[in-house]
Design an enzyme around this catalytic site. Structure first.
Site, PDB file in Angstrom:
ATOM      1  N   TYR A  47      -6.775 -21.919  22.295  1.00 47.62           N
ATOM      2  CA  TYR A  47      -6.779 -23.358  21.664  1.00 47.62           C
ATOM      3  C   TYR A  47      -7.153 -23.328  20.529  1.00 47.62           C
ATOM      4  CZ  TYR A  47      -5.484 -26.502  25.627  1.00 47.62           C
ATOM      5  OH  TYR A  47      -4.729 -27.055  26.747  1.00 47.62           O
ATOM      6  N   ASP A 107      -6.878 -25.302  31.924  1.00 50.65           N
ATOM      7  CA  ASP A 107      -6.273 -26.448  31.307  1.00 50.65           C
ATOM      8  C   ASP A 107      -5.241 -26.581  32.488  1.00 50.65           C
ATOM      9  OD1 ASP A 107      -5.091 -28.517  30.258  1.00 50.65           O
ATOM     10  OD2 ASP A 107      -3.469 -27.563  29.494  1.00 50.65           O
ATOM     11  N   ASP A 133      -4.985 -28.884  36.470  1.00 48.39           N
ATOM     12  CA  ASP A 133      -4.222 -30.071  36.477  1.00 48.39           C
ATOM     13  C   ASP A 133      -3.622 -29.806  38.114  1.00 48.39           C
ATOM     14  OD1 ASP A 133      -4.424 -31.256  34.318  1.00 48.39           O
ATOM     15  OD2 ASP A 133      -2.106 -31.579  34.386  1.00 48.39           O
ATOM     16  N   ASP A 178      -1.893 -16.040  37.941  1.00 47.04           N
ATOM     17  CA  ASP A 178      -0.639 -16.467  38.760  1.00 47.04           C
ATOM     18  C   ASP A 178      -1.023 -16.686  40.235  1.00 47.04           C
ATOM     19  OD1 ASP A 178      -1.136 -13.627  38.386  1.00 47.04           O
ATOM     20  OD2 ASP A 178       1.069 -13.114  38.232  1.00 47.04           O
ATOM     21  N   LYS A 192      -6.293 -12.628  33.418  1.00 48.20           N
ATOM     22  CA  LYS A 192      -4.997 -12.012  33.482  1.00 48.20           C
ATOM     23  C   LYS A 192      -4.943 -10.614  32.960  1.00 48.20           C
ATOM     24  CE  LYS A 192      -0.330 -11.767  34.113  1.00 48.20           C
ATOM     25  NZ  LYS A 192       0.037 -12.012  35.518  1.00 48.20           N
TER      26      LYS A 192
HETATM   27  C1  IPM Z   1      -7.102 -31.695  29.181  1.00 51.79           C
HETATM   28  C2  IPM Z   1      -5.725 -32.235  28.365  1.00 51.79           C
HETATM   29  C3  IPM Z   1      -6.092 -31.834  26.936  1.00 51.79           C
HETATM   30  C4  IPM Z   1      -6.079 -30.324  26.807  1.00 51.79           C
HETATM   31  C5  IPM Z   1      -5.126 -32.357  25.917  1.00 51.79           C
HETATM   32  C6  IPM Z   1      -4.882 -33.632  25.925  1.00 51.79           C
HETATM   33  C7  IPM Z   1      -5.260 -31.883  24.445  1.00 51.79           C
HETATM   34  O1  IPM Z   1      -4.755 -31.657  28.779  1.00 51.79           O
HETATM   35  O2  IPM Z   1      -8.026 -32.163  28.861  1.00 51.79           O
HETATM   36  O3  IPM Z   1      -6.868 -30.950  30.069  1.00 51.79           O
HETATM   37  O4  IPM Z   1      -5.181 -29.503  26.812  1.00 51.79           O
HETATM   38  O5  IPM Z   1      -7.333 -29.757  26.717  1.00 51.79           O
HETATM   39 MG    MG Z   2      -4.868 -30.641  30.877  1.00 56.79          MG
END
Ligand code: IPM
Ligand code: MG
Length: 359
Positions: A140, A246, A250, A222, A190
């Site tokens: 990032y 990240d 999710d 993975d 990884k």
């Molecule tokens: C998160 C989001 C952010 C990230 C974006 C909105 C920049 O997806 O906080 O997980 O990628 O960190």
């Molecule tokens: Mg995210």
């Protein structure tokens, strides 16, 4: 007196932060715990009103605050802007400015919501895992990054880079968290392909030798993604880098039925922190009054626990959320048959009401 900076941001951010402010003032009268609340700009609204997704004044206010409570940033209105003006840049900027290297993303399934998960109930019931994501390094932020033309072709590039001390401090945060929970830490990398992951694994192993009371394991990312949907309860705490965290967080969010339920805390070395729901600005439902305020309420609970040293208040908020789920109230994202569908205001009011009863 504690100082809280609220940053509503964009989309449903303003709606859910309005409710969090009501929650904080209810806490104030119930527990006599006074907070001074300031408001700041971040994201698209900050671009519109101040010409930058992270105005200097927001950074200054955030540095003076004990905690920052953020709604969400982004929306289609700003998608065409140059990358440095995009709302997401505001978020990355404040993480860097405050040194928020440790991002805690718990994925806890409230038993009342087991039916709302897309996974079978037996796979997710009782789920309680914690993903710790490194938040201020890795790909990032790595340099060099950018785009150039090579031999007449456009080439885009980023750099996944970690220094050993950056790895050691996040892995140590993983051990500290695991020690207070189930005593198991899984470091995700990884290392079969990436050099940066080879270093990650070496450092994690070395930090593990200093934390022999916690069981350390390693997993490729993975496989970790697959295991999260196959048998998520095998995990206690997972620690990983910025990009992998990240993606995996999710994935973990969906196990709990809705991303609308998940809080997060981002902490720096001095214990100050930023708290935000994991879901985004949800432009599709912004302004309709349907947003689920519970991830923000649970983030507010994390704020009391981690930055304001009031675990008792955090426990009370979490219990109030659970009580309201017991009453059968559901926003659209967690709705299932036989429950009562409510909007943001009704859900928020019910939680605050439940909080007032528990005290
Ligand atoms: C998160 C989001 C952010 C990230 C974006 C909105 C920049 O997806 O906080 O997980 O990628 O960190
Ligand atoms: Mg995210």
């Amino acid at each position: 007196m504690s100082k809280i900076l609220v940053l509503p941001g964009d989309g449903i951010g303003t709606e859910i932060i309005d409710e969090a402010i009501k929650l904080i003032s209810a806490v104030e009268s119930l527990f006599g715990f006074h907070c001074e609340i300031e408001q700041g700009l971040i994201g698209g609204i900050a671009v519109d009103q101040a010409g930058s997704p992270l105005p200097e004044q927001t950074v200054a206010l955030a540095k003076q605050a004990d905690a920052v409570l953020l709604g969400a940033v982004g929306g289609p209105k700003w998608d065409q802007l140059d990358r440095h003006l995009r709302p997401e840049r505001g978020l990355l900027g404040i993480r860097a400015e405050l040194g928020l290297f440790a991002n805690l993303r718990p994925a806890i399934l409230f038993p009342q919501l087991a039916a709302a998960s897309t996974l079978k109930e037996e796979v997710v019931s009782g789920l309680d895992i914690l993903i710790i994501r490194e938040l201020t390094g890795g790909i990032y932020f790595g340099e060099p990054r950018g785009e150039k033309v090579v031999d007449g072709k456009r080439v885009g590039f980023n750099t996944m880079i970690y220094q050993e001390d950056e790895i050691a401090r996040i892995v140590q945060a993983g051990f500290d968290a695991a020690r207070k929970r189930g005593g198991r830490l899984c470091s995700v990398d990884k290392a079969n392909v990436l050099d940066v992951s080879g270093l990650w694994r070496d450092v994690a192993t070395a930090v593990g030798e200093k934390n022999p009371d916690v069981e350390l394991s390693h997993m490729y990312v993975d496989n970790a993604a697959m295991q999260l949907v196959r048998a998520p309860k095998q995990f206690d705490v997972m620690v990983t880098g910025n990009l992998f965290g990240d993606i995996l967080s999710d994935c973990a969010a969906m196990l709990t039925g809705s991303i609308g339920m998940l809080p997060s805390a981002s902490l720096n070395e001095s214990g100050a922190g930023m708290y935000e729901p994991v879901h985004g600005s949800a432009p599709d439902i912004a302004g309709t009054g349907q947003a689920n305020p519970l991830a923000t309420f649970l983030s507010t609970a994390m704020m009391y626990r981690h930055s304001l040293e009031r675990a008792d208040i955090a426990d009370a908020i979490e219990a109030a959320v659970s009580a309201v789920l017991d009453q059968g109230l559901r926003t659209g994202d967690i709705f299932s048959d036989g429950c009562k569908k409510v909007g943001t205001l009704e859900m928020s009011g019910a939680v605050i009401n439940a909080l007032q009863q528990t005290d």
